[in-house]
Every structure is written in structure tokens, then in C-alpha cells.
Design an enzyme around this catalytic site. Structure first.
Site, PDB file in Angstrom:
ATOM      1  N   SER A  68       7.455  37.160 -64.493  1.00 38.44           N
ATOM      2  CA  SER A  68       7.349  36.220 -63.370  1.00 38.44           C
ATOM      3  C   SER A  68       5.893  35.899 -63.079  1.00 38.44           C
ATOM      4  O   SER A  68       5.286  35.183 -63.832  1.00 38.44           O
ATOM      5  CB  SER A  68       8.099  36.677 -62.126  1.00 38.44           C
ATOM      6  OG  SER A  68       8.298  35.530 -61.294  1.00 38.44           O
ATOM      7  N   HIS A  73      -5.375  35.647 -53.712  1.00 44.67           N
ATOM      8  CA  HIS A  73      -6.209  34.714 -52.957  1.00 44.67           C
ATOM      9  C   HIS A  73      -7.256  35.533 -52.209  1.00 44.67           C
ATOM     10  O   HIS A  73      -6.910  36.535 -51.565  1.00 44.67           O
ATOM     11  CB  HIS A  73      -5.387  33.919 -51.939  1.00 44.67           C
ATOM     12  CG  HIS A  73      -4.248  33.174 -52.536  1.00 44.67           C
ATOM     13  ND1 HIS A  73      -4.408  31.979 -53.204  1.00 44.67           N
ATOM     14  CD2 HIS A  73      -2.924  33.457 -52.583  1.00 44.67           C
ATOM     15  CE1 HIS A  73      -3.226  31.546 -53.616  1.00 44.67           C
ATOM     16  NE2 HIS A  73      -2.311  32.431 -53.262  1.00 44.67           N
ATOM     17  N   CYS A  88      10.985  39.556 -62.268  1.00 46.57           N
ATOM     18  CA  CYS A  88      12.420  39.418 -62.469  1.00 46.57           C
ATOM     19  C   CYS A  88      12.916  40.688 -63.148  1.00 46.57           C
ATOM     20  O   CYS A  88      12.236  41.233 -64.011  1.00 46.57           O
ATOM     21  CB  CYS A  88      12.727  38.216 -63.350  1.00 46.57           C
ATOM     22  SG  CYS A  88      12.248  36.656 -62.615  1.00 46.57           S
TER      23      CYS A  88
END
Length: 123
Positions: A68, A73, A88
């Protein structure tokens, strides 16, 4: 579909300041942490934002995983970081690898406090 989505908000990060402002440096650390956790990177994008009146520009680092994604950030003006790890679990449980990746990234940034959340998706 079934997966594990981990998020973390890190505050008071005591890491090297360049880790919060240098996209290539942060990206290399993310790719290494992904490999060390046993997950598979398939693509990535690293971007440094321009400086503003509030301080140096932060970074967004995204690593697309076969399982996935990882997204980081940074907010250098407040020494803060947000982390997003989603795996996943179709065909195999990657939850332990997701936790290992999250732990490695938390250690990298050296926050004085953090808030971590987990969500099991697709039950």
C-alpha cells in the site's frame, strides 16, 4: 479487502533539522526504513515546499508500497511530523511490518511526544 492503517502525529522532533527540510535526505531514510521493515517499495515521490514567512519549507515524502503506502509530512517551523502507514493484508498479514516501519520512523524523528492511532480497515 483487509488492512491496517497507522497514523502518528509527532511533536518536538529533535532529529537533525535537515531531515525536516531536505526531500532527498528524508526520502532516502524512508526508502531504507521500508526495506528494513520487510515491505516492498515500488515507487516514490519526494517534494520540498518553498520557504514562507513562517520558516523553511517542509517536505512530503510518499513511498508507494506493493502492500500500500507510506506518507510523511514535515513542519520544520514547529518541529512536527505526521506519518501515515497503510498496509493491505490480502494474501498475508503485514501488520507487524507496518508497526516496525512506524517504530523506525518515530525513532528517526526523535519526538518528545507523539500520538499514534491504528485502524483496522475492511473487516
Amino acid at each position: 479487502m483487509h488492512g491496517l492503517h497507522l497514523t502518528a502525529d509527532l511533536y518536538g522532533c529533535a532529529c537533525a533539522p535537515t531531515l525536516l527540510t531536505d526531500a532527498e535526505l528524508l526520502g532516502a531514510q524512508c526508502v531504507q526504513a521500508v526495506a528494513d521493515s520487510g515491505l516492498q517499495a515500488v515507487a516514490n515521490l519526494f517534494h520540498t515546499f518553498p520557504a514562507t514567512a513562517h520558516g523553511p519549507g517542509g517536505v512530503t515524502a510518499t513511498v508507494l508500497l506493493a502492500e500500500s503506502h507510506l506518507c510523511v509530512h514535515t513542519w520544520p517551523e514547529t518541529s512536527a511530523v505526521t506519518l501515515d502507514v497503510y498496509v493491505c493484508n490480502f494474501g498475508g498479514d503485514h501488520s507487524a511490518k507496518a508497526h516496525a516501519l512506524m517504530g523506525a520512523l518515530q525513532a528517526l524523528f526523535k519526538p518528545d511526544r507523539c500520538s499514534v492511532n491504528g485502524l483496522v480497515r475492511g473487516l
